[in-house]
Design an enzyme around this catalytic site. Sequence first.
Site, PDB file in Angstrom:
ATOM      1  N   GLY A   1       0.873  -1.348   0.069  1.00  0.00           N
ATOM      2  CA  GLY A   1       0.110   0.012   0.015  1.00  0.00           C
ATOM      3  C   GLY A   1       0.861   1.064   0.116  1.00  0.00           C
ATOM      4  O   GLY A   1       1.858   1.311   0.590  1.00  0.00           O
TER       5      GLY A   1
ATOM      6  N   ARG B   1       0.997  -5.189  -5.079  1.00  0.00           N
ATOM      7  CA  ARG B   1       1.168  -6.342  -4.111  1.00  0.00           C
ATOM      8  C   ARG B   1       1.569  -7.488  -5.316  1.00  0.00           C
ATOM      9  O   ARG B   1       0.991  -7.759  -6.100  1.00  0.00           O
ATOM     10  CB  ARG B   1      -0.057  -6.674  -3.479  1.00  0.00           C
ATOM     11  CG  ARG B   1      -0.338  -5.548  -2.606  1.00  0.00           C
ATOM     12  CD  ARG B   1      -1.554  -5.660  -1.657  1.00  0.00           C
ATOM     13  NE  ARG B   1      -2.391  -4.566  -1.098  1.00  0.00           N
ATOM     14  CZ  ARG B   1      -2.101  -3.687  -0.224  1.00  0.00           C
ATOM     15  NH1 ARG B   1      -0.711  -4.182   0.542  1.00  0.00           N
ATOM     16  NH2 ARG B   1      -2.613  -2.981   0.319  1.00  0.00           N
TER      17      ARG B   1
ATOM     18  N   ASP C   1       5.644  -5.002   6.204  1.00  0.00           N
ATOM     19  CA  ASP C   1       6.329  -6.408   6.393  1.00  0.00           C
ATOM     20  C   ASP C   1       6.312  -7.280   5.228  1.00  0.00           C
ATOM     21  O   ASP C   1       7.241  -7.971   4.961  1.00  0.00           O
ATOM     22  CB  ASP C   1       5.393  -7.104   7.390  1.00  0.00           C
ATOM     23  CG  ASP C   1       5.665  -6.401   9.036  1.00  0.00           C
ATOM     24  OD1 ASP C   1       6.508  -5.888   9.007  1.00  0.00           O
ATOM     25  OD2 ASP C   1       4.596  -6.853   9.882  1.00  0.00           O
TER      26      ASP C   1
ATOM     27  N   THR D   1       4.378   2.662   5.618  1.00  0.00           N
ATOM     28  CA  THR D   1       3.030   2.083   5.759  1.00  0.00           C
ATOM     29  C   THR D   1       2.296   3.256   6.866  1.00  0.00           C
ATOM     30  O   THR D   1       2.696   3.439   7.864  1.00  0.00           O
ATOM     31  CB  THR D   1       2.915   0.745   6.265  1.00  0.00           C
ATOM     32  OG1 THR D   1       1.463   0.457   6.468  1.00  0.00           O
ATOM     33  CG2 THR D   1       3.750   0.521   7.394  1.00  0.00           C
TER      34      THR D   1
ATOM     35  N   ASP E   1       0.113   2.327   8.636  1.00  0.00           N
ATOM     36  CA  ASP E   1      -0.681   1.477   9.478  1.00  0.00           C
ATOM     37  C   ASP E   1       0.237   1.573  11.015  1.00  0.00           C
ATOM     38  O   ASP E   1      -0.289   1.241  11.882  1.00  0.00           O
ATOM     39  CB  ASP E   1      -0.717   0.036   9.274  1.00  0.00           C
ATOM     40  CG  ASP E   1      -1.696  -0.082   8.105  1.00  0.00           C
ATOM     41  OD1 ASP E   1      -2.606   0.656   7.876  1.00  0.00           O
ATOM     42  OD2 ASP E   1      -1.630  -1.152   7.254  1.00  0.00           O
TER      43      ASP E   1
ATOM     44  N   ASP F   1       2.337  -0.562  11.639  1.00  0.00           N
ATOM     45  CA  ASP F   1       2.380  -1.816  12.410  1.00  0.00           C
ATOM     46  C   ASP F   1       3.756  -2.583  12.104  1.00  0.00           C
ATOM     47  O   ASP F   1       3.686  -3.601  12.133  1.00  0.00           O
ATOM     48  CB  ASP F   1       1.114  -2.563  11.694  1.00  0.00           C
ATOM     49  CG  ASP F   1       1.285  -2.678  10.363  1.00  0.00           C
ATOM     50  OD1 ASP F   1       2.117  -2.191   9.526  1.00  0.00           O
ATOM     51  OD2 ASP F   1       0.623  -3.496   9.715  1.00  0.00           O
TER      52      ASP F   1
ATOM     53  N   ARG G   1      -5.507  -2.115   8.874  1.00  0.00           N
ATOM     54  CA  ARG G   1      -5.137  -3.401   8.768  1.00  0.00           C
ATOM     55  C   ARG G   1      -5.502  -4.201  10.161  1.00  0.00           C
ATOM     56  O   ARG G   1      -6.619  -4.047  10.482  1.00  0.00           O
ATOM     57  CB  ARG G   1      -3.993  -3.788   8.108  1.00  0.00           C
ATOM     58  CG  ARG G   1      -3.895  -5.048   7.196  1.00  0.00           C
ATOM     59  CD  ARG G   1      -2.915  -5.007   6.513  1.00  0.00           C
ATOM     60  NE  ARG G   1      -1.657  -4.481   7.077  1.00  0.00           N
ATOM     61  CZ  ARG G   1      -0.412  -5.393   6.706  1.00  0.00           C
ATOM     62  NH1 ARG G   1      -0.407  -6.434   6.185  1.00  0.00           N
ATOM     63  NH2 ARG G   1       0.786  -4.638   7.340  1.00  0.00           N
TER      64      ARG G   1
ATOM     65  N   HIS H   1      -9.940   5.136   1.464  1.00  0.00           N
ATOM     66  CA  HIS H   1      -8.545   5.565   1.059  1.00  0.00           C
ATOM     67  C   HIS H   1      -7.971   6.821   0.866  1.00  0.00           C
ATOM     68  O   HIS H   1      -6.905   7.238   0.826  1.00  0.00           O
ATOM     69  CB  HIS H   1      -8.527   4.866  -0.480  1.00  0.00           C
ATOM     70  CG  HIS H   1      -8.128   3.427  -0.564  1.00  0.00           C
ATOM     71  ND1 HIS H   1      -9.247   2.765  -0.179  1.00  0.00           N
ATOM     72  CD2 HIS H   1      -7.141   2.540  -0.563  1.00  0.00           C
ATOM     73  CE1 HIS H   1      -8.869   1.298  -0.400  1.00  0.00           C
ATOM     74  NE2 HIS H   1      -7.714   1.576  -0.601  1.00  0.00           N
TER      75      HIS H   1
HETATM   76  O1  F6P Z   1      -1.698  -1.143   4.797  1.00  0.00           O
HETATM   77  C1  F6P Z   1      -2.189  -0.089   4.413  1.00  0.00           C
HETATM   78  C2  F6P Z   1      -3.674  -0.233   4.088  1.00  0.00           C
HETATM   79  O2  F6P Z   1      -4.242   1.062   3.667  1.00  0.00           O
HETATM   80  C3  F6P Z   1      -4.379  -0.746   5.160  1.00  0.00           C
HETATM   81  O3  F6P Z   1      -4.738   0.133   6.301  1.00  0.00           O
HETATM   82  C4  F6P Z   1      -5.516  -1.339   4.597  1.00  0.00           C
HETATM   83  O4  F6P Z   1      -6.270  -2.336   5.065  1.00  0.00           O
HETATM   84  C5  F6P Z   1      -5.042  -1.838   3.410  1.00  0.00           C
HETATM   85  O5  F6P Z   1      -3.868  -1.132   3.113  1.00  0.00           O
HETATM   86  C6  F6P Z   1      -5.966  -1.708   2.072  1.00  0.00           C
HETATM   87  O6  F6P Z   1      -5.349  -2.063   0.985  1.00  0.00           O
HETATM   88  P1  F6P Z   1      -5.947  -1.767  -0.465  1.00  0.00           P
HETATM   89  O7  F6P Z   1      -5.587  -0.641  -0.691  1.00  0.00           O
HETATM   90  O8  F6P Z   1      -5.133  -2.841  -1.219  1.00  0.00           O
HETATM   91  O9  F6P Z   1      -7.370  -2.045  -0.275  1.00  0.00           O
END
Ligand code: F6P
Length: 347
Positions: A37, A98, A129, A151, A153, A155, A197, A277
């Site tokens: 992300g 990804r 990660d 990130t 998050d 995390d 997440r 987003h």
């Molecule tokens: O890891 C960043 C993040 O924005 C998380 O907070 C969220 O769960 C995820 O990515 C959403 O991913 P995507 O943009 O692939 O839907």
Amino acid sequence: MNQKAGDTIRREDRIGYGIGGIMAKKIKKVAVLTSGGDAPGMNAAIRAVVRAALSSGLEVDGIRRGYMGLIEEDIIEMNAMSVTDIVQRGGTILYTSRCPEIKEKKGLKRAVSVCKQHNIDGLITIGGDGTFRGAQDLSELGLNTIGIPGTIDLDIACTEYTIGFDTACNTAMEATDKVRDTSASHERCSIIEVMGRTAGHIALWCGISNGSEYVMVPERPEANDEKKIIEKILSKRRVGKKHHIILKTEGMGDSYKMAKRIEEATGIETRATIIGHIQRGGNPTCKDRVYASAMGARAVDLLLEGKTNRVVAYRHGKYTDYDIGEALAMTKDVDPILYSLTKRLSR
Ligand code: F6P
């Protein structure tokens, strides 16, 4: 690959780089990619990698679309002008993706062989990660790799700071302020769902900065006790509170359904807002730009020092670095002091 049982990396898999990577060889060219992300501040980190590398006499390649672009050889040469006018921009000029292929031996071997063809001596990967797992596997195949935590998050356990977290929190905080205005005008209850997440850091920071009554984080499942939340709303109504804000981390149940249940149980109009987003976009804050710049330059220095399989971190007031395997094995909780503060201040 990611350490499947019976799938250890053999000496002959270390394509071209020899055992121990290029530790003994002088680094001439580095490459940088963003993966997973996107996060505000990634561009500032790319800029720092490119400019720090150039200032140390290195060549720099940019790999577009993360590990996918590496496997597909989507590589561009970068110079000082490639990163001009980006420090303030959200997103990533290198694009991101990804990439399941980088978890497989075939994809990893291909990635290493592309690096060899392009004379890339060290790879800097910006992400979370999953990005670091890829970097670890590539390092085991002999490619020098350094990870930078990027990130929203927050995390990543080895570091107290990840690029993008500050901007995302500010975005969510401002959105919540706006919801509060309308929630107060209508004397409603509002559920605000933020990203994260499986981590509750964004909810926790927004909960405190927005003065919300309830914060729901996955690290404290007991906070998801709807009965207690409903009781608290009712008791606060009785003492004159006119509106209520619940800050909830994504993935803790359906926010719209929860709003309906709260409305039925309390008789108070309840709405759910999923911020979504927009938390990932926008101009990075000063804090994100500065940390990203420092971490980007540090990643280049680590490669110059002959290090590999390291992740840049900020801990105990200092920039430092950890072995990626060690970093991935660490666990992280929400800050217990901040968490107890949410309860103490929401009486
Ligand atoms: O890891 C960043 C993040 O924005 C998380 O907070 C969220 O769960 C995820 O990515 C959403 O991913 P995507 O943009 O692939 O839907």
